[in-house]
Design an enzyme around this catalytic site. Structure first.
Site, PDB file in Angstrom:
ATOM      1  N   ASP A  26       0.873  -1.365  -0.181  1.00  0.00           N
ATOM      2  CA  ASP A  26       0.072   0.220  -0.034  1.00  0.00           C
ATOM      3  C   ASP A  26       0.691   1.383   0.358  1.00  0.00           C
ATOM      4  OD1 ASP A  26      -2.576  -1.537   0.321  1.00  0.00           O
ATOM      5  OD2 ASP A  26      -2.121  -1.671   2.408  1.00  0.00           O
ATOM      6  N   LYS A  75       2.210   2.210  -5.147  1.00  0.00           N
ATOM      7  CA  LYS A  75       2.952   1.259  -6.224  1.00  0.00           C
ATOM      8  C   LYS A  75       2.155   1.582  -7.604  1.00  0.00           C
ATOM      9  CE  LYS A  75       3.836  -2.444  -4.388  1.00  0.00           C
ATOM     10  NZ  LYS A  75       3.196  -2.137  -3.235  1.00  0.00           N
ATOM     11  N   GLY A  76       0.907   1.209  -7.659  1.00  0.00           N
ATOM     12  CA  GLY A  76      -0.334   1.650  -8.586  1.00  0.00           C
ATOM     13  C   GLY A  76      -0.285   3.459  -9.363  1.00  0.00           C
ATOM     14  N   ASN A  90      -4.741 -10.978  -3.653  1.00  0.00           N
ATOM     15  CA  ASN A  90      -4.799  -9.564  -2.889  1.00  0.00           C
ATOM     16  C   ASN A  90      -4.289  -8.255  -2.834  1.00  0.00           C
ATOM     17  OD1 ASN A  90      -1.827 -10.888  -3.516  1.00  0.00           O
ATOM     18  ND2 ASN A  90      -0.910 -11.240  -1.521  1.00  0.00           N
ATOM     19  N   ALA A  91      -3.534  -8.415  -4.290  1.00  0.00           N
ATOM     20  CA  ALA A  91      -3.184  -6.643  -3.948  1.00  0.00           C
ATOM     21  C   ALA A  91      -4.465  -5.708  -4.907  1.00  0.00           C
ATOM     22  CB  ALA A  91      -2.122  -7.118  -4.931  1.00  0.00           C
ATOM     23  N   GLY A  92      -4.003  -4.528  -4.228  1.00  0.00           N
ATOM     24  CA  GLY A  92      -5.126  -3.944  -4.689  1.00  0.00           C
ATOM     25  C   GLY A  92      -4.410  -2.586  -5.823  1.00  0.00           C
ATOM     26  N   HIS A  93      -3.626  -2.070  -6.267  1.00  0.00           N
ATOM     27  CA  HIS A  93      -3.116  -0.954  -7.332  1.00  0.00           C
ATOM     28  C   HIS A  93      -4.547  -0.005  -8.082  1.00  0.00           C
ATOM     29  CE1 HIS A  93       0.713  -3.483  -8.067  1.00  0.00           C
ATOM     30  NE2 HIS A  93       0.745  -3.187  -6.316  1.00  0.00           N
ATOM     31  N   GLN A 130       2.504  -5.979  -2.772  1.00  0.00           N
ATOM     32  CA  GLN A 130       2.813  -6.144  -1.529  1.00  0.00           C
ATOM     33  C   GLN A 130       4.614  -4.883  -1.166  1.00  0.00           C
ATOM     34  OE1 GLN A 130       1.729  -9.647  -2.807  1.00  0.00           O
ATOM     35  NE2 GLN A 130      -0.406  -8.427  -2.699  1.00  0.00           N
ATOM     36  N   THR A 142      -8.266  -3.649  -1.204  1.00  0.00           N
ATOM     37  CA  THR A 142      -8.469  -4.865  -1.759  1.00  0.00           C
ATOM     38  C   THR A 142      -9.599  -5.331  -1.136  1.00  0.00           C
ATOM     39  OG1 THR A 142      -6.745  -5.783  -2.949  1.00  0.00           O
ATOM     40  CG2 THR A 142      -7.626  -6.865  -2.393  1.00  0.00           C
ATOM     41  N   ARG A 175      -6.619   0.575   7.870  1.00  0.00           N
ATOM     42  CA  ARG A 175      -4.524  -0.162   7.687  1.00  0.00           C
ATOM     43  C   ARG A 175      -4.528   0.705   8.922  1.00  0.00           C
ATOM     44  NH1 ARG A 175      -3.826   2.211   1.723  1.00  0.00           N
ATOM     45  NH2 ARG A 175      -4.620   0.577   0.560  1.00  0.00           N
TER      46      ARG A 175
HETATM   47  P1  IMP Z   1      -2.505 -12.649   2.426  1.00  0.00           P
HETATM   48  O1  IMP Z   1      -1.398 -12.373   1.212  1.00  0.00           O
HETATM   49  O2  IMP Z   1      -4.211 -12.494   2.082  1.00  0.00           O
HETATM   50  O3  IMP Z   1      -1.705 -13.646   2.099  1.00  0.00           O
HETATM   51  O4  IMP Z   1      -2.355 -11.807   3.640  1.00  0.00           O
HETATM   52  C1  IMP Z   1      -0.964 -12.057   4.149  1.00  0.00           C
HETATM   53  C2  IMP Z   1      -0.805 -10.281   4.722  1.00  0.00           C
HETATM   54  O5  IMP Z   1      -0.390  -9.571   3.923  1.00  0.00           O
HETATM   55  C3  IMP Z   1      -1.837  -9.866   5.880  1.00  0.00           C
HETATM   56  O6  IMP Z   1      -1.409  -9.221   6.105  1.00  0.00           O
HETATM   57  C4  IMP Z   1      -2.588  -8.758   4.498  1.00  0.00           C
HETATM   58  O7  IMP Z   1      -3.065  -7.958   4.769  1.00  0.00           O
HETATM   59  C5  IMP Z   1      -0.892  -8.618   3.700  1.00  0.00           C
HETATM   60  N1  IMP Z   1      -1.393  -8.386   2.240  1.00  0.00           N
HETATM   61  C6  IMP Z   1      -1.155  -9.323   1.281  1.00  0.00           C
HETATM   62  N2  IMP Z   1      -1.618  -8.242   0.354  1.00  0.00           N
HETATM   63  C7  IMP Z   1      -1.146  -6.607   0.829  1.00  0.00           C
HETATM   64  C8  IMP Z   1      -1.065  -5.863  -0.754  1.00  0.00           C
HETATM   65  O8  IMP Z   1      -1.813  -5.625  -1.319  1.00  0.00           O
HETATM   66  N3  IMP Z   1      -0.932  -5.011   0.695  1.00  0.00           N
HETATM   67  C9  IMP Z   1      -0.793  -4.602   1.580  1.00  0.00           C
HETATM   68  N4  IMP Z   1      -1.021  -5.864   2.470  1.00  0.00           N
HETATM   69  C10 IMP Z   1      -1.090  -7.125   1.874  1.00  0.00           C
END
Ligand code: IMP
Length: 424
Positions: free
Chosen positions: A14, A17-18, A39-42, A224, A300, A305
């Site tokens: 977060d 980067k996007g 899991n990413a959100g750009h 991430q 995401t 936060r």
């Molecule tokens: P996972 O990647 O969903 O398994 O989550 C593992 C840890 O990484 C957790 O603490 C998530 O909140 C964090 N996390 C995963 N992807 C992101 C992201 O894109 N931004 C911030 N935190 C992330």
């Protein structure tokens, strides 16, 4: 900008980067994702339009750019189709310029289910994952029972794998119906999306070598951040991939000479979503103000936060493990209205001062941050377009960071919009 640039996050994700990738994408020919998944959100602002992309490289919104997803990503096929549909409704044509490694591991519905069952089982000690099935999908990958994109077109193999692996995923966690997943339904759903994905399949390693030999410029888009790297981050409170430069080499099948420059993205303060040590975390008014002014809610998951002061110990680690030479500092404007701003310059652990991250996370949970206090600048930076014109205290703040890390600042972001950027 050098020809082939990798952009990596230097904190807990977060970092913004996007936006940085979006700006650099204008000059690149090819944009690639190499690890992580949905899991990413750009977040990208393009004119009045706001996009949050989870899987497709952010460069896709630039017409004519080639976008690739490497084997190191774990790909949710259904999420990808949703993203393609979203882009279509926004008038963004992806035809002939989005390709995916045939070797990419797929995130299955049972991975998502296992992710949430596992988090539930952990109770209060949960990692706070994004529940996108990332951990279970990578677990299957390294256990050599993943389902890869190419498996969708070998029907008997796919059925056999589904029957066995879905059960293995859910049995342990006691999923619905005693852990018996609806594999037939998953199979049928996969058959719906398979024809759409087939023309996108490629060998990303070979594609990239061709592009490189043709003199094209490649932009590697990390997801991430360094502190979430499975090997080098705050393990076990981490994601399941290598979010650092090494992840790009294995996640794409390229050699180190295909990357000319490493740009680390550094948010002007610190945030973290999910659990795990966060030495500079603020639970006071200042922390609340950072969250409110910075709009610090997960792209995401929507989760608020955790917020805190900038941590140079974290950044030293991130710069070293990535070989960062230049940093892009984001969200400087969020600090515009703070009378005093702290930077963590070291930690105190068991009565001793340390300047690097301890590898035992039990130690990291106990460190006391040592702060240096800076005077704030108490004026808006959002319309400033050159470093020289920034308030003196903002320049001092930024120069202190760059000097400590031994890096150059190449870009400063002072607002979500593209034009709110100082290029140095
Ligand atoms: P996972 O990647 O969903 O398994 O989550 C593992 C840890 O990484 C957790 O603490 C998530 O909140 C964090 N996390 C995963 N992807 C992101 C992201 O894109 N931004 C911030 N935190 C992330």
């Amino acid at each position: 900008m050098s020809k082939n640039v990798i952009v990596v996050g230097c904190q807990w994700g977060d970092e913004g980067k996007g936006k940085v990738v979006d700006l650099l994408a204008e000059k690149a020919d090819v944009i690639v994702r190499f690890q992580g998944g949905a899991n990413a959100g750009h977040t990208i602002l393009f004119g009045d339009k706001k996009f949050i992309l989870h899987l497709i490289p952010s460069g896709i919104i630039h017409p004519g750019k080639l976008c690739l997803i490497g084997n190191g990503v774990v790909l949710d096929p259904f999420g990808l189709i949703e993203e393609l549909d979203l882009l279509k409704t926004q008038g963004i044509d992806t035809e002939g310029r989005l390709f995916i490694s045939s070797a990419v591991n797929l995130v299955m519905p049972y991975h998502k289910l296992a992710d949430s069952l596992e988090e539930k089982k952990r109770g209060g000690d949960g990692i706070g994952t994004t529940l996108r099935g990332i951990g279970p999908a990578y677990r299957d990958k390294v256990s050599r029972r993943g389902i890869r994109l190419c498996d969708l077109y070998a029907h008997d193999r796919l059925k056999a794998k589904l029957n066995e692996y879905a059960r293995l995923n859910l049995e342990y966690f006691g999923g619905p119906d005693g852990g018996k997943p609806a594999t037939e339904e998953i199979y049928n759903d996969l058959m719906q999306v398979a024809p759409i994905l087939r023309p996108l399949m490629t060998d990303v390693s070979i594609e990239l070598q061709k592009c490189h030999r043709a003199g094209k410029s490649i932009l590697y888009e990390g997801a991430q951040g360094a502190m979430l790297d499975v090997d080098l981050g705050t393990y076990p409170f981490a994601t399941s991939s290598n979010t650092t430069v090494g992840g790009a080499l294995t996640g794409l099948g390229i050699g180190p000479k295909m990357i000319d420059e490493v740009i680390g993205v550094v948010k002007a303060y610190a945030t973290r979503v999910g659990s795990g040590p966060f030495p500079t975390e603020l639970q006071d008014e200042a922390g609340k103000k950072l969250r409110d002014v910075g709009g610090e809610y997960g792209a995401t998951t929507g989760r608020p936060r955790r917020t805190g002061w900038l941590d140079l110990v974290v950044l030293r680690h991130a710069c070293r493990i990535n070989g960062v030479e230049k940093i892009a500092v984001t969200k400087l404007d969020v600090l515009d209205d703070f009378r005093e701003i702290n930077i963590c310059v070291g930690y105190r652990l068991h009565g001793q001062d340390i300047s690097e991250i301890p590898l035992d996370m039990a130690d990291l949970s106990q460190v006391q941050p040592i702060y240096m206090t800076f005077h704030g600048w108490m004026s808006s930076t959002t319309d400033i377009d050159s470093f020289k014109l920034l308030p003196e205290n903002a320049r001092k703040y930024l120069s202190f960071i760059a000097d400590d890390l031994g890096v150059k600042i190449c870009l400063i972001s002072t607002g979500a919009k593209r034009e709110k950027t100082i290029v140095i």
